[in-house]
Scaffold this motif. Structure first.
Motif, short mmCIF file in Angstrom:
data_model
loop_
_atom_site.label_atom_id
_atom_site.label_comp_id
_atom_site.label_asym_id
_atom_site.label_seq_id
_atom_site.Cartn_x
_atom_site.Cartn_y
_atom_site.Cartn_z
N LYS A 45 7.95 -15.71 3.23
CA LYS A 45 7.53 -15.57 4.63
C LYS A 45 8.63 -14.94 5.47
N LYS A 46 9.87 -15.38 5.21
CA LYS A 46 10.98 -14.80 5.98
C LYS A 46 11.23 -13.35 5.60
N HIS A 47 11.09 -13.06 4.30
CA HIS A 47 11.26 -11.66 3.89
C HIS A 47 10.19 -10.77 4.52
N SER A 48 8.97 -11.31 4.58
CA SER A 48 7.90 -10.42 5.06
C SER A 48 8.02 -10.15 6.55
N SER A 49 8.76 -11.01 7.27
CA SER A 49 8.99 -10.69 8.69
C SER A 49 10.40 -10.10 8.89
N PHE A 50 11.07 -9.80 7.79
CA PHE A 50 12.42 -9.21 7.79
C PHE A 50 13.42 -10.08 8.56
N THR A 51 13.23 -11.40 8.43
CA THR A 51 14.12 -12.32 9.15
C THR A 51 14.88 -13.25 8.20
N HIS A 52 14.91 -12.94 6.92
CA HIS A 52 15.60 -13.84 5.99
C HIS A 52 17.10 -13.87 6.31
N LEU A 97 10.02 -1.45 10.83
CA LEU A 97 9.61 -1.74 9.45
C LEU A 97 8.19 -2.28 9.39
N LYS A 98 7.87 -3.14 10.36
CA LYS A 98 6.50 -3.68 10.38
C LYS A 98 5.50 -2.55 10.58
N ALA A 99 5.85 -1.62 11.47
CA ALA A 99 4.93 -0.53 11.74
C ALA A 99 4.80 0.39 10.53
N ALA A 159 10.90 -5.15 -1.33
CA ALA A 159 10.08 -5.94 -2.25
C ALA A 159 10.93 -6.56 -3.35
N TYR A 160 11.94 -5.82 -3.76
CA TYR A 160 12.85 -6.27 -4.82
C TYR A 160 13.65 -7.50 -4.35
N ALA A 161 14.22 -7.42 -3.15
CA ALA A 161 14.99 -8.55 -2.62
C ALA A 161 14.09 -9.78 -2.46
N GLN A 162 12.88 -9.54 -1.98
CA GLN A 162 11.93 -10.65 -1.80
C GLN A 162 11.62 -11.30 -3.15
N TYR A 163 11.45 -10.46 -4.16
CA TYR A 163 11.12 -10.95 -5.50
C TYR A 163 12.24 -11.83 -6.05
N ILE A 164 13.47 -11.38 -5.85
CA ILE A 164 14.61 -12.11 -6.41
C ILE A 164 14.71 -13.53 -5.84
N THR A 165 14.39 -13.68 -4.55
CA THR A 165 14.57 -15.01 -3.95
C THR A 165 13.28 -15.81 -3.86
N CYS A 166 12.16 -15.25 -4.30
CA CYS A 166 10.89 -15.98 -4.22
C CYS A 166 10.97 -17.22 -5.10
N SER A 167 10.54 -18.37 -4.58
CA SER A 167 10.66 -19.60 -5.35
C SER A 167 9.48 -19.78 -6.30
N ASN A 168 8.53 -18.89 -6.22
CA ASN A 168 7.32 -19.07 -7.03
C ASN A 168 6.83 -17.75 -7.60
N ARG A 169 7.78 -16.91 -8.02
CA ARG A 169 7.39 -15.57 -8.46
C ARG A 169 6.73 -15.59 -9.84
N THR A 170 5.92 -14.56 -10.08
CA THR A 170 5.34 -14.38 -11.41
C THR A 170 6.15 -13.29 -12.11
N GLU A 171 5.70 -12.88 -13.27
CA GLU A 171 6.41 -11.81 -13.99
C GLU A 171 6.36 -10.50 -13.23
N THR A 172 5.35 -10.34 -12.38
CA THR A 172 5.14 -9.03 -11.77
C THR A 172 5.28 -8.97 -10.26
N SER A 229 19.22 -18.99 -0.03
CA SER A 229 18.85 -18.63 -1.40
C SER A 229 20.09 -18.52 -2.27
N GLU A 230 19.87 -18.20 -3.51
CA GLU A 230 20.98 -18.11 -4.43
C GLU A 230 21.88 -16.91 -4.09
N TYR A 231 21.22 -15.86 -3.56
CA TYR A 231 21.96 -14.62 -3.33
C TYR A 231 22.03 -14.25 -1.86
N LYS A 232 23.04 -13.45 -1.58
CA LYS A 232 23.15 -12.81 -0.29
C LYS A 232 22.99 -11.31 -0.52
#
Ligand SMILES: [Zn+2]
Length: 369
Positions: free
Chosen positions: A68-75, A103-105, A45-58, A146-149
């Motif tokens: 979408k790519k993070h949630s299918s673990f394919t980023h 991971l999906k399971a 969730a942390y990695a997804q948050y860092i690269t999300c282009s539309n994240r909120t404070e939380t 994304s900005e990070y690897k």
């Protein structure tokens, strides 16, 4: 994974998000998690948050291309590394399809779950030197999108001395590279790796947080959730086991029997009679005692649903059975008849006869009108 999908851990979430929002992300972190506390889900969730282009404070948005790519673990900018067995491959990416499915399971899986998933539960997994070289190779490339690897390395305990290969890259990482190591036991990690990473301690999930998650995700009642949060000591993985174990081995048989009686399916009753015949006297008694408890659950739920201590499928069964609106006196007479049948079986009456009589009796009391 969204942060809100990680059970509890509000304090840890606030801490790791704080560093992102203040633009001070440590380049190498070790998430040191208690078992079942959510180390891996938090890292995801942390990695997804860092690269999300539309994240909120939380939290992440869950909608953008990166999410979408993070949630299918394919980023493409996330390199996953984890223990595996050598007959499955030489480097972790060869098992990536299994990893994604596992991971999906269940992102709360533990090492044993993962080995079982690979069909390798009797073998010893590890993260070999060849994999560490693969990590270095993969991290030397520029980020694609994304900005990070990222390197998300699950269970560095399994690196052994192969961890030495990673020391240099952890100390002098390529630009915009983030290491997230997720471990459970710092005693089994090389001191040289520990000293090069910033630790984030992930304690057992706090009881009130776990309790409300159990009520929300698994529809447990207040009392059931309280009990489970207490027993599991903040380990969500144990809760998952408890939810499964809460179901008795007799459940499916009981459910088919009640369904055959309700729908007056005599063929099915005859098949069940054979099944009963093949069970030992002790098993039949256990089965009938189990049914008695379920019926008492149904009686209780009619008046005070919060007193119902069942969970999972059994809880659903009780709710559904209750909706059939079978008169209270009929339920009471079935309970009496079950008690009589247990008495007869204890005194060596023929199981087949007792169970057939019981089938007719229950059918008469609950059949669909
Ligand atoms: Zn997003």
């Amino acid at each position: 994974m969204l942060l809100k999908e990680v059970v509890g851990q509000d304090a840890v979430k606030a801490k790791i998000l704080g560093s992102v929002n203040q633009g001070r992300i440590p380049h190498a972190q070790l998430f040191l998690a208690n078992p079942g506390a959510g180390g891996l889900p938090l890292a995801l969730a942390y990695a997804q948050y860092i690269t999300c282009s539309n994240r909120t404070e939380t939290d992440s948005c869950g909608q953008c291309n990166s999410c979408k790519k993070h949630s299918s673990f394919t980023h493409p900018d996330v390199h996953f590394s984890y223990p595996f067995v050598k007959d499955k491959g030489e480097v972790a990416t060869e098992l990536i399809a299994d990893w994604r499915s596992a991971l999906k399971a269940n992102p709360y899986m533990n090492y044993q779950d993962w080995m079982q998933f690979l069909g390798a539960e009797k073998k010893q997994g590890n993260i070999p030197v060849k994999e560490t070289r693969e990590i270095i190779k993969s991290l030397s490339l520029k980020p694609y999108e994304s900005e990070y690897k990222f390197l998300i390395l699950w269970l560095p305990e399994f690196l052994g001395t192969a961890g030495n290969v990673l020391l240099k890259i952890i100390e002098e990482p390529p630009q915009n590279t983030l290491f997230i190591l997720v471990a459970e036991n710092s005693d089994k990690i090389l001191g040289t790796i520990l000293s090069r990473t910033q630790s984030v301690r992930i304690p057992p999930i706090q009881k009130p947080e776990l309790k409300s998650a159990l009520m929300e995700i698994h529809s447990l009642t207040d009392e059931q959730a309280e009990r489970m949060a207490q027993i599991s000591q903040g380990n969500y993985r144990i809760c998952q086991d408890l939810l499964v174990e809460a179901e008795s081995p007799y459940f499916e048989l009981w459910k088919s029997w009640m369904s055959a009686c309700y729908l007056v399916k005599l063929n099915e009753s005859a098949i069940l009679a054979e099944k009963f015949h093949s069970m030992s006297r002790e098993e039949i008694k256990g089965f009938l005692h189990y049914g008695l408890e379920l019926l008492r659950g149904i009686m209780v739920v009619k008046y005070e649903s919060s007193l119902n201590n069942w969970v999972g499928k059994e809880f659903d069964f009780i709710q559904n059975f209750n909706k059939l609106n079978i008169p209270f006196v009929h339920l009471q007479s079935i309970i009496n008849q079950l008690e009589t049948s247990i008495y007869l079986i204890e005194r060596n009456s023929a199981i087949k006869m007792v169970m057939m009589d019981l089938s007719f009796f229950i059918t008469k009391k609950i059949k669909k009108q």
